[in-house]
Write a protein that holds these residues in place. Structure first.
Motif, PDB file in Angstrom:
ATOM      1  N   LEU A  37       0.838  -1.201   0.000  1.00 20.91           N
ATOM      2  CA  LEU A  37       0.000   0.000   0.000  1.00 20.91           C
ATOM      3  C   LEU A  37       0.873   1.251   0.000  1.00 20.91           C
ATOM      4  O   LEU A  37       1.716   1.423   0.881  1.00 20.91           O
ATOM      5  CB  LEU A  37      -0.890   0.006   1.251  1.00 20.91           C
ATOM      6  N   PRO A  38       0.674   2.156  -0.952  1.00 21.94           N
ATOM      7  CA  PRO A  38       1.477   3.388  -0.981  1.00 21.94           C
ATOM      8  C   PRO A  38       0.997   4.384   0.079  1.00 21.94           C
ATOM      9  O   PRO A  38      -0.199   4.490   0.354  1.00 21.94           O
ATOM     10  CB  PRO A  38       1.226   3.939  -2.380  1.00 21.94           C
ATOM     11  N   ASP A  43       4.414   9.425  -4.047  1.00 18.75           N
ATOM     12  CA  ASP A  43       4.641   9.085  -5.451  1.00 18.75           C
ATOM     13  C   ASP A  43       5.132   7.647  -5.637  1.00 18.75           C
ATOM     14  O   ASP A  43       5.946   7.363  -6.509  1.00 18.75           O
ATOM     15  CB  ASP A  43       5.622  10.053  -6.106  1.00 18.75           C
ATOM     16  N   GLY A  44       4.704   6.751  -4.752  1.00 20.19           N
ATOM     17  CA  GLY A  44       5.075   5.340  -4.859  1.00 20.19           C
ATOM     18  C   GLY A  44       6.455   4.998  -4.359  1.00 20.19           C
ATOM     19  O   GLY A  44       6.915   3.876  -4.540  1.00 20.19           O
ATOM     20  N   THR A  45       7.144   5.948  -3.724  1.00 25.28           N
ATOM     21  CA  THR A  45       8.487   5.654  -3.218  1.00 25.28           C
ATOM     22  C   THR A  45       8.475   5.178  -1.773  1.00 25.28           C
ATOM     23  O   THR A  45       9.429   4.567  -1.312  1.00 25.28           O
ATOM     24  CB  THR A  45       9.413   6.878  -3.326  1.00 25.28           C
ATOM     25  N   LEU A  46       7.395   5.431  -1.044  1.00 29.06           N
ATOM     26  CA  LEU A  46       7.258   5.020   0.350  1.00 29.06           C
ATOM     27  C   LEU A  46       5.985   4.191   0.451  1.00 29.06           C
ATOM     28  O   LEU A  46       4.899   4.682   0.141  1.00 29.06           O
ATOM     29  CB  LEU A  46       7.191   6.249   1.261  1.00 29.06           C
ATOM     30  N   LEU A  47       6.142   2.937   0.869  1.00 29.29           N
ATOM     31  CA  LEU A  47       5.012   2.016   0.873  1.00 29.29           C
ATOM     32  C   LEU A  47       4.911   1.268   2.195  1.00 29.29           C
ATOM     33  O   LEU A  47       5.866   1.209   2.966  1.00 29.29           O
ATOM     34  CB  LEU A  47       5.170   1.006  -0.264  1.00 29.29           C
ATOM     35  N   CYS A  48       3.764   0.658   2.375  1.00 30.85           N
ATOM     36  CA  CYS A  48       3.493  -0.162   3.543  1.00 30.85           C
ATOM     37  C   CYS A  48       3.288  -1.597   3.073  1.00 30.85           C
ATOM     38  O   CYS A  48       2.469  -1.844   2.191  1.00 30.85           O
ATOM     39  CB  CYS A  48       2.240   0.357   4.250  1.00 30.85           C
ATOM     40  N   LEU A  49       4.025  -2.542   3.647  1.00 36.31           N
ATOM     41  CA  LEU A  49       3.808  -3.965   3.394  1.00 36.31           C
ATOM     42  C   LEU A  49       2.979  -4.478   4.562  1.00 36.31           C
ATOM     43  O   LEU A  49       3.493  -4.711   5.651  1.00 36.31           O
ATOM     44  CB  LEU A  49       5.140  -4.699   3.285  1.00 36.31           C
ATOM     45  N   MET A  62      10.709   1.204   1.016  1.00 33.60           N
ATOM     46  CA  MET A  62      11.041   2.297   0.108  1.00 33.60           C
ATOM     47  C   MET A  62      11.508   1.717  -1.218  1.00 33.60           C
ATOM     48  O   MET A  62      12.070   0.622  -1.264  1.00 33.60           O
ATOM     49  CB  MET A  62      12.130   3.189   0.696  1.00 33.60           C
ATOM     50  N   ASN A  63      11.295   2.480  -2.269  1.00 38.29           N
ATOM     51  CA  ASN A  63      11.820   2.135  -3.577  1.00 38.29           C
ATOM     52  C   ASN A  63      13.306   2.497  -3.558  1.00 38.29           C
ATOM     53  O   ASN A  63      13.651   3.679  -3.481  1.00 38.29           O
ATOM     54  CB  ASN A  63      11.082   2.928  -4.651  1.00 38.29           C
ATOM     55  N   PRO A  64      14.208   1.516  -3.611  1.00 34.79           N
ATOM     56  CA  PRO A  64      15.636   1.827  -3.489  1.00 34.79           C
ATOM     57  C   PRO A  64      16.179   2.650  -4.652  1.00 34.79           C
ATOM     58  O   PRO A  64      17.122   3.415  -4.489  1.00 34.79           O
ATOM     59  CB  PRO A  64      16.299   0.458  -3.428  1.00 34.79           C
ATOM     60  N   PHE A  65      15.563   2.519  -5.820  1.00 30.82           N
ATOM     61  CA  PHE A  65      16.058   3.225  -7.002  1.00 30.82           C
ATOM     62  C   PHE A  65      15.785   4.728  -6.927  1.00 30.82           C
ATOM     63  O   PHE A  65      16.453   5.515  -7.583  1.00 30.82           O
ATOM     64  CB  PHE A  65      15.449   2.616  -8.264  1.00 30.82           C
ATOM     65  N   SER A  66      14.814   5.115  -6.111  1.00 27.17           N
ATOM     66  CA  SER A  66      14.551   6.545  -5.922  1.00 27.17           C
ATOM     67  C   SER A  66      15.632   7.187  -5.064  1.00 27.17           C
ATOM     68  O   SER A  66      15.808   8.394  -5.084  1.00 27.17           O
ATOM     69  CB  SER A  66      13.171   6.752  -5.282  1.00 27.17           C
ATOM     70  N   LEU A  67      16.357   6.376  -4.327  1.00 29.72           N
ATOM     71  CA  LEU A  67      17.427   6.876  -3.463  1.00 29.72           C
ATOM     72  C   LEU A  67      18.811   6.636  -4.057  1.00 29.72           C
ATOM     73  O   LEU A  67      19.736   7.387  -3.799  1.00 29.72           O
ATOM     74  CB  LEU A  67      17.366   6.182  -2.100  1.00 29.72           C
ATOM     75  N   TYR A  94      12.061  -3.597  -3.265  1.00 27.01           N
ATOM     76  CA  TYR A  94      11.779  -2.622  -2.210  1.00 27.01           C
ATOM     77  C   TYR A  94      12.680  -2.956  -1.036  1.00 27.01           C
ATOM     78  O   TYR A  94      13.006  -4.122  -0.798  1.00 27.01           O
ATOM     79  CB  TYR A  94      10.304  -2.684  -1.780  1.00 27.01           C
ATOM     80  N   VAL A  95      13.091  -1.931  -0.297  1.00 27.52           N
ATOM     81  CA  VAL A  95      13.938  -2.154   0.873  1.00 27.52           C
ATOM     82  C   VAL A  95      13.198  -1.725   2.131  1.00 27.52           C
ATOM     83  O   VAL A  95      12.415  -0.779   2.105  1.00 27.52           O
ATOM     84  CB  VAL A  95      15.296  -1.429   0.744  1.00 27.52           C
ATOM     85  N   MET A  96      13.455  -2.460   3.206  1.00 28.21           N
ATOM     86  CA  MET A  96      12.802  -2.149   4.475  1.00 28.21           C
ATOM     87  C   MET A  96      13.463  -0.948   5.125  1.00 28.21           C
ATOM     88  O   MET A  96      14.679  -0.777   5.062  1.00 28.21           O
ATOM     89  CB  MET A  96      12.850  -3.349   5.398  1.00 28.21           C
ATOM     90  N   CYS A  97      12.622  -0.148   5.753  1.00 27.18           N
ATOM     91  CA  CYS A  97      13.069   1.070   6.414  1.00 27.18           C
ATOM     92  C   CYS A  97      12.671   1.003   7.883  1.00 27.18           C
ATOM     93  O   CYS A  97      11.520   0.721   8.203  1.00 27.18           O
ATOM     94  CB  CYS A  97      12.420   2.278   5.744  1.00 27.18           C
ATOM     95  N   VAL A  98      13.633   1.229   8.754  1.00 22.99           N
ATOM     96  CA  VAL A  98      13.340   1.360  10.180  1.00 22.99           C
ATOM     97  C   VAL A  98      13.232   2.860  10.437  1.00 22.99           C
ATOM     98  O   VAL A  98      14.231   3.584  10.376  1.00 22.99           O
ATOM     99  CB  VAL A  98      14.438   0.716  11.059  1.00 22.99           C
TER     100      VAL A  98
END
Length: 151
Positions: A37-38, A43-49, A62-67, A94-98
């Protein structure tokens, strides 16, 4: 169908929205079904699994390619076969963000991305074999990298 979520309250979803993790997520192997879920305004770079079995269980991705435009994860032949593709570039990452306070102290795990075949909705979390990426990259590192090209 409806489900309760950690960040969005009750939402409706379709069976075709469900991601299937055959082996679960690391440390949550019993969790097999998730929604991606965005977050509004990202803009689709931060999502919730979001877990479908446990409403209080959700991961920030997070979308790693945006970073980091040079992020180039390579999966093993077995991982590719399990996801039903021949090439790592056929998948979504996608990469997990703490998330921490302040946000600049948040960390990203580039070593263990969540990988999704967006055609079959099969997904898995992998541990990349090479040493190019770590498990605790500070979010502030990416803000300092010009043009999000270094990681």
């Amino acid at each position: 169908m409806k489900t309760e979520t950690k960040y969005f309250g009750e939402i409706e979803y379709e069976a075709t929205d469900v991601l299937h993790f055959a082996k679960g997520i690391f440390a949550f192997e019993e969790e097999k079904r998730f929604l991606l879920l965005p977050f509004a305004g990202s803009d689709g770079t931060l999502l919730c699994l979001q877990s479908l079995a446990t409403p209080g269980l959700a991961f920030v991705l997070m979308n790693p390619f945006s970073l980091c435009a040079t992020y180039a994860p390579e999966l093993t032949a077995d991982e590719l076969a399990e996801l039903g593709v021949d090439d790592s570039r056929q998948l979504c990452y996608y990469v997990m963000c703490v998330v921490k306070s302040p946000v600049a102290n948040s960390t990203l795990n580039l070593k263990c991305p969540v990988v999704i075949n967006d055609e079959t909705l099969q997904a898995m979390q992998v541990i990349l074999e090479n040493d190019d990426y770590g498990m605790r990259h500070l979010l502030s590192e990416f803000a300092a990298a010009e043009g999000a090209e270094k990681c």
